[in-house]
Enzyme design. Sequence first.
Site, PDB file in Angstrom:
ATOM      1  N   ARG A  27     -29.311 -23.217  17.573  1.00 26.95           N
ATOM      2  CA  ARG A  27     -30.263 -23.010  16.478  1.00 26.95           C
ATOM      3  C   ARG A  27     -30.185 -21.600  15.897  1.00 26.95           C
ATOM      4  NH1 ARG A  27     -34.500 -26.610  16.148  1.00 26.95           N
ATOM      5  NH2 ARG A  27     -35.729 -24.999  15.147  1.00 26.95           N
ATOM      6  N   ASN A 100     -40.367 -18.587  14.672  1.00 23.56           N
ATOM      7  CA  ASN A 100     -39.298 -19.193  13.880  1.00 23.56           C
ATOM      8  C   ASN A 100     -39.864 -19.498  12.501  1.00 23.56           C
ATOM      9  OD1 ASN A 100     -37.085 -20.726  12.925  1.00 23.56           O
ATOM     10  ND2 ASN A 100     -37.980 -22.612  13.761  1.00 23.56           N
ATOM     11  N   LYS A 469     -15.624 -27.453   6.198  1.00 21.53           N
ATOM     12  CA  LYS A 469     -15.277 -27.260   7.613  1.00 21.53           C
ATOM     13  C   LYS A 469     -14.363 -26.046   7.773  1.00 21.53           C
ATOM     14  CE  LYS A 469     -17.698 -29.160   9.056  1.00 21.53           C
ATOM     15  NZ  LYS A 469     -18.662 -30.152   8.639  1.00 21.53           N
ATOM     16  N   GLU A 472     -16.414 -22.723   7.235  1.00 22.37           N
ATOM     17  CA  GLU A 472     -17.383 -22.318   8.246  1.00 22.37           C
ATOM     18  C   GLU A 472     -16.740 -22.091   9.608  1.00 22.37           C
ATOM     19  OE1 GLU A 472     -20.717 -24.975   9.080  1.00 22.37           O
ATOM     20  OE2 GLU A 472     -19.461 -26.697   8.696  1.00 22.37           O
TER      21      GLU A 472
HETATM   22  C1  AGP Z   1     -22.130 -28.617   8.321  1.00 25.36           C
HETATM   23  O1  AGP Z   1     -20.992 -28.368   9.041  1.00 25.36           O
HETATM   24  C2  AGP Z   1     -23.115 -27.579   8.284  1.00 25.36           C
HETATM   25  N1  AGP Z   1     -23.283 -26.798   9.409  1.00 25.36           N
HETATM   26  C3  AGP Z   1     -24.305 -27.791   7.370  1.00 25.36           C
HETATM   27  O2  AGP Z   1     -23.777 -27.884   6.093  1.00 25.36           O
HETATM   28  C4  AGP Z   1     -25.236 -28.985   7.633  1.00 25.36           C
HETATM   29  O3  AGP Z   1     -24.580 -30.176   7.375  1.00 25.36           O
HETATM   30  C5  AGP Z   1     -26.477 -28.828   6.746  1.00 25.36           C
HETATM   31  O4  AGP Z   1     -27.138 -27.643   7.078  1.00 25.36           O
HETATM   32  C6  AGP Z   1     -27.407 -29.994   6.834  1.00 25.36           C
HETATM   33  O5  AGP Z   1     -27.928 -30.174   8.102  1.00 25.36           O
HETATM   34  P1  AGP Z   1     -28.687 -31.501   8.494  1.00 25.36           P
HETATM   35  O6  AGP Z   1     -27.707 -32.608   8.409  1.00 25.36           O
HETATM   36  O7  AGP Z   1     -29.193 -31.249   9.873  1.00 25.36           O
HETATM   37  O8  AGP Z   1     -29.792 -31.674   7.499  1.00 25.36           O
END
Ligand code: AGP
Length: 589
Positions: A27, A100, A469, A472
């Site tokens: 997280r 948070n 992908k 990131e």
């Molecule tokens: C994808 O590889 C990401 N880390 C990110 O784009 C992710 O898909 C996006 O934050 C949405 O998250 P969620 O599916 O938990 O809503």
Amino acid sequence: MCSIIGYKGQLIVAPLLVDSLKRMEYRGYDSVGIATINNGKILVKKGVGKVLDVNRRLDLSNMGGHAGIGHTRWATHGSITEKNAHPHYCCTDSMAIVHNGIIENHRVLMKELIDLGHVFKSDTDSEVIAHLLERYYAEQKNIKSSMIKTCKRLKGDYAFVAALEDGTICGSRCNEPLMIGSVDTGFFISSDILGFIRYTDKAIFLENRDIVVIDSKTLQIYDPDGNPVNRSLTQVAWELAAIDKGKYSHYTLKEIHEQPFIVEKVGVQNLDKIEEFCNILRNSKTVFLTGSGTSYHCALIAKHILSNFAKIHAETMISSEFQYTLSGIDNTSVLLAFSQSGETADVLQAVNAAKRMGAKVLSIVNVPTSSLARISDSFLTIECGPEIGVAATKSFTAQLSLTYMIVDELCNGYLGFKINRQILVDALQEALAAENEIHGIAEKLRDARDIYVLGRSIHYPIALEGALKIKELSYIHAEGIAAGELKHGPLALIDVNSYVIIVNPNDTTSDNNIASAHEIKARGATIIGISNKPDEVYDIFIKIPFIKCNIIYPIIEVLPLQILAYYLSLVKNVDPDYPRNLAKSVTVR
Ligand code: AGP
């Protein structure tokens, strides 16, 4: 974003907190800290880095006390430093808090508190909570009323937990997750089930603005005005406890390899609910599809198959933009939201906006107890188990598979997903077998400055996903482009240093893609083809298995892109599980 954990009970708290933080680290992983209450004193240890490193340096697990709080941070306000790491003390060190979210009015509150003599030690918005609590506690020495007064002053989305020197643990939430884990020895309070699932499957999900106080052996939950409320105990799935890497070096690689098994079982236990989804979709005038990041890419494919095959009018809107384009949404509309976590703030905001306009809300989530699932009229789960790697991999193929299943149902099997599922599963296994070869390709791309990923039609969202992908996981600039758009601008970027990946299974878009590939090659770029059919235009060829039902190809062709991104991260010396600056659940807007 950040993870929060607290425990009060009979056990020594520090090792529990460290263990829980390790499980929730996905997280946020900029810095770590814990506070324990020992002999009437609050001791805080915190530092920059991941849980294992900070624990090694500061011996977090070795702090005394039976009550305490912990935190891993994803910075929003204030740089990544020890002083900005949580927990934050109040002036007298008699309480400490972990938080948070974002306190939007922190500047106003800070000024007010500084005028009253409070001294701030960090650059965070969070610290204001500790000082507010301290201020109100000083008035009556009553934690319940101090919590009520503090929460009434906070604007923004938050979940926070405070530890007091008398051993009390208390917390509250507003649009950020916070839940209680009930164990024989006491209580956990956490931002994620993963924080306590190793110890208990009994959870209480706090409602927005609930206030919880855990003192001596009792737990009390109050509404924002201080009236006691009952929140029911929910039994959550024990399987969530199994989150180790197994034989794999990273969670990301493990999750990539889990995909065939997930695709094999997704949705099969939920046929009644799929039927309910289908009925709602059939009866809507327009289906709006939304999501963020990878989940948005699934929404794009959902639009394609819903409108082309189920003949249902569908529109996609990226969640963070949704609120700016609400016209056309009314009580004849359905919003279908995709989210792995079910906690993405942009998605929740889109859903709330659609609800206000009278639309029905459906969602496809991985976490059935998530905020999104709970505010939806109906939801389906992708059941792919916890996804720990920050980059979404298995959740994407699971979302896609479930979407195909729904649309297949809507068009009486025309898509061929159901009858070809086993063929698809075998094809995914075969695609995974190219891992070593793709590792070799990643070595060749080690010094690439830019990678372009091209696709047409249903393959365009996969080009976007492949580029996401690569960015990131490897920090290489990558762009997904609709192949037909190349000559409208992006071609100007292409030169001998460019690498262009073309997602090109042999279907009706294939010849056009080959023509685009020639145009790119004429400018000196290196072409990497992902296809079931070789072609002399490809300098590098990644073969994917042939399947007759080519509308399903997106579920297969994304695998080589995930594997490539994973190995690019390794050759670039990047930790694929925890890319810099990112967090798994983006619970702030
Ligand atoms: C994808 O590889 C990401 N880390 C990110 O784009 C992710 O898909 C996006 O934050 C949405 O998250 P969620 O599916 O938990 O809503």
